[in-house]
Design a protein around this motif. Sequence first.
Motif, PDB file in Angstrom:
ATOM      1  N   LEU A 114       0.852  -1.191   0.000  1.00  0.00           N
ATOM      2  CA  LEU A 114       0.000   0.000   0.000  1.00  0.00           C
ATOM      3  C   LEU A 114       0.889   1.243   0.000  1.00  0.00           C
ATOM      4  N   ILE A 115       0.657   2.116  -0.990  1.00  0.00           N
ATOM      5  CA  ILE A 115       1.352   3.395  -1.051  1.00  0.00           C
ATOM      6  C   ILE A 115       0.328   4.477  -0.719  1.00  0.00           C
ATOM      7  N   ARG A 116       0.542   5.116   0.428  1.00  0.00           N
ATOM      8  CA  ARG A 116      -0.354   6.190   0.870  1.00  0.00           C
ATOM      9  C   ARG A 116       0.235   7.503   0.366  1.00  0.00           C
ATOM     10  N   ILE A 117      -0.448   8.126  -0.610  1.00  0.00           N
ATOM     11  CA  ILE A 117       0.024   9.364  -1.219  1.00  0.00           C
ATOM     12  C   ILE A 117      -0.651  10.525  -0.512  1.00  0.00           C
ATOM     13  N   VAL A 118       0.146  11.275   0.219  1.00  0.00           N
ATOM     14  CA  VAL A 118      -0.366  12.391   1.012  1.00  0.00           C
ATOM     15  C   VAL A 118      -0.424  13.618   0.117  1.00  0.00           C
ATOM     16  N   THR A 119      -1.656  14.097  -0.186  1.00  0.00           N
ATOM     17  CA  THR A 119      -1.843  15.249  -1.054  1.00  0.00           C
ATOM     18  C   THR A 119      -3.258  15.770  -0.899  1.00  0.00           C
ATOM     19  N   THR A 120      -3.417  17.061  -1.133  1.00  0.00           N
ATOM     20  CA  THR A 120      -4.756  17.660  -1.133  1.00  0.00           C
ATOM     21  C   THR A 120      -5.265  17.890  -2.545  1.00  0.00           C
ATOM     22  N   ALA A 121      -4.446  17.569  -3.525  1.00  0.00           N
ATOM     23  CA  ALA A 121      -4.838  17.792  -4.917  1.00  0.00           C
ATOM     24  C   ALA A 121      -5.913  16.793  -5.325  1.00  0.00           C
ATOM     25  N   LYS A 122      -6.816  17.264  -6.154  1.00  0.00           N
ATOM     26  CA  LYS A 122      -7.874  16.419  -6.676  1.00  0.00           C
ATOM     27  C   LYS A 122      -7.560  16.027  -8.128  1.00  0.00           C
ATOM     28  N   ASP A 123      -8.236  14.983  -8.571  1.00  0.00           N
ATOM     29  CA  ASP A 123      -8.168  14.544  -9.984  1.00  0.00           C
ATOM     30  C   ASP A 123      -6.767  14.154 -10.424  1.00  0.00           C
ATOM     31  N   LEU A 124      -5.980  13.619  -9.512  1.00  0.00           N
ATOM     32  CA  LEU A 124      -4.679  13.087  -9.919  1.00  0.00           C
ATOM     33  C   LEU A 124      -4.866  11.759 -10.642  1.00  0.00           C
ATOM     34  N   MET A 125      -4.047  11.543 -11.636  1.00  0.00           N
ATOM     35  CA  MET A 125      -4.060  10.278 -12.376  1.00  0.00           C
ATOM     36  C   MET A 125      -2.708   9.605 -12.216  1.00  0.00           C
ATOM     37  N   PHE A 126      -2.730   8.266 -12.188  1.00  0.00           N
ATOM     38  CA  PHE A 126      -1.513   7.499 -11.956  1.00  0.00           C
ATOM     39  C   PHE A 126      -1.347   6.444 -13.057  1.00  0.00           C
ATOM     40  N   GLU A 127      -0.086   6.271 -13.450  1.00  0.00           N
ATOM     41  CA  GLU A 127       0.238   5.242 -14.449  1.00  0.00           C
ATOM     42  C   GLU A 127       1.441   4.473 -13.933  1.00  0.00           C
ATOM     43  N   ALA A 128       1.229   3.193 -13.651  1.00  0.00           N
ATOM     44  CA  ALA A 128       2.284   2.372 -13.057  1.00  0.00           C
ATOM     45  C   ALA A 128       3.102   1.673 -14.140  1.00  0.00           C
ATOM     46  N   ASP A 129       4.087   0.900 -13.702  1.00  0.00           N
ATOM     47  CA  ASP A 129       4.899   0.112 -14.625  1.00  0.00           C
ATOM     48  C   ASP A 129       4.114  -1.115 -15.081  1.00  0.00           C
ATOM     49  N   ALA A 130       4.795  -2.097 -15.613  1.00  0.00           N
ATOM     50  CA  ALA A 130       4.115  -3.248 -16.200  1.00  0.00           C
ATOM     51  C   ALA A 130       3.300  -4.043 -15.190  1.00  0.00           C
ATOM     52  N   LEU A 131       3.638  -3.960 -13.901  1.00  0.00           N
ATOM     53  CA  LEU A 131       2.882  -4.701 -12.885  1.00  0.00           C
ATOM     54  C   LEU A 131       1.514  -4.083 -12.615  1.00  0.00           C
ATOM     55  N   GLY A 132       1.350  -2.812 -12.947  1.00  0.00           N
ATOM     56  CA  GLY A 132       0.057  -2.169 -12.835  1.00  0.00           C
ATOM     57  C   GLY A 132      -0.309  -1.771 -11.410  1.00  0.00           C
ATOM     58  N   ILE A 133      -1.540  -1.253 -11.278  1.00  0.00           N
ATOM     59  CA  ILE A 133      -2.119  -0.849  -9.994  1.00  0.00           C
ATOM     60  C   ILE A 133      -3.309  -1.751  -9.722  1.00  0.00           C
ATOM     61  N   THR A 134      -3.306  -2.438  -8.590  1.00  0.00           N
ATOM     62  CA  THR A 134      -4.395  -3.364  -8.263  1.00  0.00           C
ATOM     63  C   THR A 134      -5.659  -2.619  -7.860  1.00  0.00           C
ATOM     64  N   SER A 135      -5.513  -1.561  -7.073  1.00  0.00           N
ATOM     65  CA  SER A 135      -6.697  -0.829  -6.601  1.00  0.00           C
ATOM     66  C   SER A 135      -6.308   0.579  -6.203  1.00  0.00           C
ATOM     67  N   ARG A 136      -7.289   1.486  -6.307  1.00  0.00           N
ATOM     68  CA  ARG A 136      -7.092   2.879  -5.882  1.00  0.00           C
ATOM     69  C   ARG A 136      -8.276   3.282  -5.000  1.00  0.00           C
ATOM     70  N   GLU A 137      -7.965   3.987  -3.922  1.00  0.00           N
ATOM     71  CA  GLU A 137      -9.005   4.496  -3.030  1.00  0.00           C
ATOM     72  C   GLU A 137      -8.683   5.949  -2.700  1.00  0.00           C
ATOM     73  N   ASN A 138      -9.655   6.840  -2.908  1.00  0.00           N
ATOM     74  CA  ASN A 138      -9.506   8.257  -2.564  1.00  0.00           C
ATOM     75  C   ASN A 138      -9.943   8.453  -1.110  1.00  0.00           C
ATOM     76  N   ARG A 139      -9.010   8.823  -0.263  1.00  0.00           N
ATOM     77  CA  ARG A 139      -9.291   9.078   1.156  1.00  0.00           C
ATOM     78  C   ARG A 139      -9.106  10.566   1.451  1.00  0.00           C
ATOM     79  N   THR A 140      -9.554  10.990   2.636  1.00  0.00           N
ATOM     80  CA  THR A 140      -9.389  12.388   3.032  1.00  0.00           C
ATOM     81  C   THR A 140      -7.904  12.721   3.174  1.00  0.00           C
ATOM     82  N   GLY A 141      -7.445  13.629   2.324  1.00  0.00           N
ATOM     83  CA  GLY A 141      -6.046  14.051   2.373  1.00  0.00           C
ATOM     84  C   GLY A 141      -5.077  13.024   1.818  1.00  0.00           C
TER      85      GLY A 141
END
Length: 449
Positions: free
Chosen positions: A62-89
Motif C-alpha cells: 500500500l502506497i499512501r500518497i499524502v496530497t490535497t490535490a484532486k483529480d490526480l491520475m496514476f500510471e504504473a509500470d508493467a505490474l500495474g495498480i491493483t486498486s485505488r481508493e480516494n481518502r481524506t487528504g
Amino acid sequence: MTEDKQRIWLWVRMLSLFLFLNLNEVSAQNKIQVNSFQRMETDVTARVTAPKRDQNGEVCALIRIVTTAKDLMFEADALGITSRENRTGEVWLYVPRGARRISIMHNDYGVLRNYFYPDIIEKAVVYEMELSVGGAMQNTVSDTNTQLLVMRPEPATADIFIDEEKVPVENGLFTATMKKGTHTYRVEAPMYASQAGVIDLGSEQKVMSVVLHPRFGYLEIYSLPEQDAKVYIDSTLVGTTPFKSDRMPLRNYRIKVEKDFFFPVDSLVAITAGDTRSLTFKMTSTIKPRAPRRMLVMADMGYQSSQLSYGGMIGFVHENGAYIRFRSDFGSVSADLECDDTGTLTSGGEGKPYYNTGVEHKSRMSVVAGYLRHLWKPLYCYAGVGYGQRTLAWETVDEELVKNINHSASGAAGEVGLLLNVGKLAVSVGYHTVNFKNHELGASVGVMF
C-alpha cells in the motif's frame, strides 16, 4: 582529433544544450513534486486492517500518497495498480510486490514521469509518499533523496534498460525521477553496438545522450557500359543496377552481376560500419557463338498389326533442319486377285468368295523426307511426306495369293513425331500413314553429333 570526431562532439554539445533548455522549460510547466518517500514500519493497514490481493493472490503493498490535490491520475509500470481508493487528504494505491516506478499526471499541473521508488516495494508493507502539487510546491528538491534523469538515445528507437529493467522511451527521450546514488544503464538497438555503464545521481539533474555506433553499412553497385544488370548477393537475386542496398551486417559478401550478351562478373566485398561501399563493374560484351549444325543418324523401327518394319533416318539440324527416312520389312508380295475383308473377290475373278487358309503374306516400304525443328532445350519435332506402300495378301487352298484391299495401300505417305536429345543420344517416336488408310507407329534411336 579527426574532422568526423569533431563533428560528433559538436553535435553532442549542441544536443546537451538543447536538452538542458528543454528540461528547464518542462520543469517550469510540471508542478508535481515528491517531497518524501518512506517505509511505515508500524502501519499494519496493508496486511491486517485493509489488505488487498493482486491477480496472483498475493497481498499487495500500500502506497499512501499524502496530497490535497484532486483529480490526480496514476500510471504504473508493467505490474500495474491493483486498486485505488480516494481518502481524506490521501490517495491509497495498492500495487503488487516488486513495483519499480509510477507516473503522476494532472490536467492543470503537468506530469511527473517515471518516478522510481527509492525503496524496494515488498508485499503487505505500507509506504508513504508526500506529494506537492501546484501552489503547494516547496523548494525541497535538494533535500529529497531523488533526482531527475534525462537520457536521449541515438537512434531514437533504441531500448533503454535501467538497473536491468526496460524503461519506456517517448519521442526519443527517457525521463525519470530516481533514487540518488549509482544506477546501471544499457542502451541497445538492432544492428548497433550496445553501450552500458553506471550513472551517479547526485545533487544535480543528470542529462545525457547515448550515441550507439552502427554495426551495418550500405552497398551501391553500378554496371558499365549498360545498367539493368542482375545483381546477386551470396547467390540471391536482389535487384538490378543501379542498385543500393538496405542495411547490411558487417561481413564479407560475394557479389555477382549478370546481363544477357555480357560475361558475368563477380567480386568479394567487405561491408564496414557506417560506410557505403560503391562498386562499378565493367562488363565485357560477348556474342554467343552460333551452335554448329548437328548430324543425326538413327536406327528405325515401325509396328502395325503385328507387322514390324525396319530402316534408318539421317538428317541435320540447328534450330531448323531436314531429314530423310527409309523403312521396310524387306519382303515382297505379288497377287493377281483382290478381295475385301469379307473374302469376296473384287478383281481377277467372278466375285465369289475364296477359301482362306489363314496364312498371310505382308510387305511394307516407305521413303519420307521432311523438316526438323528445335522446340525447347532437348526437344525437337519433325514432319515429313513421301511415298509408301503396304500389302496384305491371304493364301487360298489353291496356293494362290489374294490381296486384301482393305488392309493394303500405296501412294502418298506422311508422318509426324517428337525427338529427344540428351548429350549425343537421340530417341524419337512418331506416327506414319499411307493415304490415311494404313496407320503405323514408329520409334528410332541413334546419335546426334
